[in-house]
Scaffold this active site. Structure first.
Site, PDB file in Angstrom:
ATOM      1  NE  ARG A   1       1.494  -2.542 -11.571  1.00 14.41           N
ATOM      2  CZ  ARG A   1       0.953  -2.166 -10.401  1.00 14.41           C
ATOM      3  NH1 ARG A   1       1.483  -2.580  -9.262  1.00 14.41           N
ATOM      4  NH2 ARG A   1      -0.108  -1.377 -10.379  1.00 14.41           N
TER       5      ARG A   1
ATOM      6  CD  GLU B   1       0.995  -9.699 -10.174  1.00 15.91           C
ATOM      7  OE1 GLU B   1      -0.145  -9.251  -9.944  1.00 15.91           O
ATOM      8  OE2 GLU B   1       2.032  -9.123  -9.863  1.00 15.91           O
TER       9      GLU B   1
ATOM     10  NE  ARG C   1       2.152  10.591  -3.706  1.00 14.14           N
ATOM     11  CZ  ARG C   1       2.073  10.615  -5.038  1.00 14.14           C
ATOM     12  NH1 ARG C   1       2.535   9.606  -5.763  1.00 14.14           N
ATOM     13  NH2 ARG C   1       1.515  11.636  -5.654  1.00 14.14           N
ATOM     14  CB  ILE C   2       6.032   3.400  -2.144  1.00 14.06           C
ATOM     15  CG1 ILE C   2       4.519   3.632  -2.299  1.00 14.06           C
ATOM     16  CG2 ILE C   2       6.288   2.078  -1.429  1.00 14.06           C
ATOM     17  CD1 ILE C   2       3.815   2.681  -3.257  1.00 14.06           C
TER      18      ILE C   2
ATOM     19  CG  HIS D   1      -0.189  -7.360  -6.841  1.00 10.72           C
ATOM     20  ND1 HIS D   1      -0.035  -7.146  -8.180  1.00 10.72           N
ATOM     21  CD2 HIS D   1      -0.066  -6.136  -6.277  1.00 10.72           C
ATOM     22  CE1 HIS D   1       0.155  -5.856  -8.420  1.00 10.72           C
ATOM     23  NE2 HIS D   1       0.145  -5.218  -7.264  1.00 10.72           N
TER      24      HIS D   1
HETATM   25  C1  GLV Z   1      -0.898  -1.909  -6.559  1.00 13.51           C
HETATM   26  O1  GLV Z   1      -0.084  -2.621  -7.067  1.00 13.51           O
HETATM   27  C2  GLV Z   1      -1.166  -0.587  -6.997  1.00 13.51           C
HETATM   28  O2  GLV Z   1      -0.620  -0.158  -8.027  1.00 13.51           O
HETATM   29  O3  GLV Z   1      -1.962   0.095  -6.333  1.00 13.51           O
END
Ligand code: GLV
Length: 322
Positions: free
Chosen positions: A241, A270, A159-160, A288
């Site tokens: 990620r 992280e 989607r992104i 993030h």
């Molecule tokens: C953010 O990194 C998420 O996975 O929503």
């Protein structure tokens, strides 16, 4: 009455939704990530029916052991779910859900914000102006690069990634290359996009935006060898990620200027950031926050709550993963 444990303070709208069902909702009162021992301590003997957790909570078999047999669902307030041992949950008959969809626009916007900021040298220019170094317009001052007309390589066409491609084509007349485990011919037609093997995409792109989930197959997908394939003028953006990129190798590539720049919202270890990156001007680092808008974080909280409600009312959650 069903009991829910929430691992940290989250937007109130989701908590209200759970309370409106009459559930007993316990929220970790400290606004920080609990250690595994603390999390287990908070869960043990409490007989929770649902866990509302975050990407910073590692939910493995030991954490699952801390619940009684009544645990029905682990609801992650995130689209990524690499923090949860989904196979273990499935074995135990515990549902797992995430919050996709509601954050797509926000993360795609952030990927673009990063691309624009690194190419137009926004943080560097801001620092320069605040330091009192701006003494007058100059023809060669802080020259950056255009996005318009350039080639964007999208790695991971979920989607992104698709939304980022949409913005690239409709907002910046960019040419889109993509790589994914699946080809999407409809997408190719709509955006005039070209599917390429990863190595070819890396060789041909001016901007590369990463949108894959973290899996064993995507860990260090971008390593020293892959970074060498990129053009010296290319920029790398990661909102997926951290461990997808070998951060030490990236720091070397940036320091040696074998690639032009990078913009990262996520980090391999992280919340630690490879110290060498902190010294470089050709990298932008955001902590993030790609989905961190007021609107979206509320929607994520509501969706995590909706997933819990579905499961506790005996239905499948909207975003059932396993
Ligand atoms: C953010 O990194 C998420 O996975 O929503």
């Amino acid at each position: 009455m069903a009991k829910i444990y929430v691992t940290r303070m989250v937007p109130q709208s989701g908590i209200e939704a759970l309370k409106s069902k009459g559930y007993e909702v316990a929220v970790n009162p400290e606004d920080r990530v609990l250690t595994k021992e603390e999390l287990i301590g908070a869960l043990k003997g409490q007989n929770y029916d649902a866990l509302y957790c975050l990407l910073t909570d590692k939910v493995d078999s030991e954490v699952m052991d801390a619940f009684g047999p009544q645990l029905k669902i682990i609801a992650n307030m995130a689209v990524g779910f690499d923090n949860i041992d989904t196979l273990e949950a499935k074995k135990r008959g515990i549902m797992v859900a995430n919050t996709p969809g509601v954050l797509t626009d926000t993360v795609a916007e952030h990927a673009f914000a990063l691309m624009l900021s690194i190419a137009h040298r926004i943080p560097e220019s801001d620092k320069f102006a605040r330091a009192g170094k701006y003494v007058g317009w100059a023809p060669m001052l802080l020259l950056g690069n255009d996005l318009s007309g350039k080639t964007l390589g999208v790695v991971g066409l979920g989607r992104i990634g698709s939304r980022v491609a949409h913005h690239a084509v409709s907002g910046f007349d960019m040419k889109v290359l993509y790589n994914d485990v699946n080809r999407n011919e409809e997408f190719e037609k709509e955006f005039n996009a070209i599917y390429l093997p990863l190595d070819d995409l890396l060789k041909q792109s001016d901007f590369i935006s990463i949108h894959v989930p973290l899996l064993e197959t995507t860990r260090h997908l971008i390593n020293a060898e892959k970074l060498k394939l990129m053009k010296p003028a290319a920029y790398l953006v990661n909102t997926s990620r951290g461990p997808v990129i070998d951060e030490a190798a990236l720091a070397i590539a940036l320091a040696n200027k074998t690639i032009k720049g990078a913009a990262l919202d996520v980090f391999e270890f992280e919340p630690k950031i490879t110290p060498e990156l902190l010294l470089l001007d050709n990298v932008i680092l955001t902590p993030h926050i790609a989905s961190a808008t007021e609107e979206t974080r509320s929607k994520m909280s509501e969706l995590a709550a909706a997933n819990i409600i579905e499961a506790l009312e005996g239905r499948n959650p909207l975003n059932l993963l396993s």
